[in-house]
Motif scaffolding. Structure first.
Motif, short mmCIF file in Angstrom:
data_model
loop_
_atom_site.label_atom_id
_atom_site.label_comp_id
_atom_site.label_asym_id
_atom_site.label_seq_id
_atom_site.Cartn_x
_atom_site.Cartn_y
_atom_site.Cartn_z
N LEU A 177 10.77 -13.24 -6.52
CA LEU A 177 9.83 -13.20 -5.40
C LEU A 177 10.04 -14.35 -4.42
O LEU A 177 9.65 -14.25 -3.26
N GLU B 73 9.65 -10.29 -0.94
CA GLU B 73 8.68 -9.42 -1.60
C GLU B 73 9.35 -8.24 -2.28
O GLU B 73 10.48 -7.87 -1.94
N ASP C 163 8.31 -4.56 -5.06
CA ASP C 163 7.32 -3.82 -5.84
C ASP C 163 7.64 -3.97 -7.33
O ASP C 163 8.70 -4.45 -7.71
N SER D 294 4.13 -5.60 -15.19
CA SER D 294 2.84 -5.50 -14.50
C SER D 294 1.84 -6.52 -15.04
O SER D 294 1.11 -7.15 -14.29
N LEU E 269 2.82 -9.99 -13.80
CA LEU E 269 2.45 -10.13 -12.40
C LEU E 269 0.94 -10.30 -12.24
O LEU E 269 0.48 -11.08 -11.40
N LYS F 153 -0.78 -13.39 -10.44
CA LYS F 153 -1.71 -13.13 -9.33
C LYS F 153 -3.06 -13.78 -9.60
O LYS F 153 -3.64 -14.40 -8.70
N VAL G 162 1.10 -15.63 -7.00
CA VAL G 162 1.62 -14.51 -6.20
C VAL G 162 0.44 -13.74 -5.61
O VAL G 162 -0.68 -13.82 -6.11
N ALA H 296 -0.54 -9.74 -3.70
CA ALA H 296 -0.10 -8.35 -3.67
C ALA H 296 -0.83 -7.62 -2.56
O ALA H 296 -1.95 -7.97 -2.20
N GLN I 42 2.39 -1.12 -5.01
CA GLN I 42 1.83 -2.46 -4.95
C GLN I 42 3.01 -3.40 -4.69
O GLN I 42 3.96 -3.45 -5.48
N TYR J 97 4.44 -7.19 -4.23
CA TYR J 97 4.13 -8.56 -4.61
C TYR J 97 4.94 -9.53 -3.76
O TYR J 97 6.06 -9.24 -3.38
#
Length: 120
Positions: free
Chosen positions: A38, A42, A44, A60, A63, A67, A72, A74, A81, A83
């Motif tokens: 990342l 960006e 997905d 997921s 992430l 997040k 990060v 999104a 989605q 990121y």
């Protein structure tokens, strides 16, 4: 908060705890790989899972943790989605750390030394 002799004030305990938590999240090689990916732009979750070689549900979850920690962000693009890292300092931190260790790994005189936890 007192001065440490170098003219800088020590950060508050809650700031140190938050930083330790963020560094703890980056202690996972998968999450660090996600941050590395990342830091380059960006993506997905499907592309990230392919890139890091992880199962989609596991990536997921990683992430989601990143997040939640604010490392990060999104946004939704249709059904995807996407990121990204919005903080240039976080990008710099990841790139410098991984870059330095990569450079060291290419030098025969200075191999990467893994730190092992010791009980004490």
């Amino acid at each position: 908060m007192g001065e440490n002799g170098g003219g800088f004030e020590d950060p508050p305990a809650e700031v140190l705890a938050a930083a330790a938590g963020a560094f703890g999240l980056l202690a996972s090689s998968v999450r660090l790989h996600l941050m590395w990916a990342l830091s380059q732009g960006e993506s997905d979750v499907t592309h990230l899972a392919d890139r890091v070689g992880g199962a989609l549900p596991a990536v997921s979850q990683h992430l989601a943790k990143l997040k939640l920690a604010g490392l990060v962000l999104a946004r939704r693009e249709g059904r995807r989605q996407v990121y990204y890292i919005d903080d240039p300092d976080v990008v710099t931190l990841v790139r410098v750390m991984v870059g330095q260790l990569t450079a060291r790994s290419h030098q025969a005189a200075a191999p990467i030394r893994l730190l092992h936890r010791t009980s004490g």
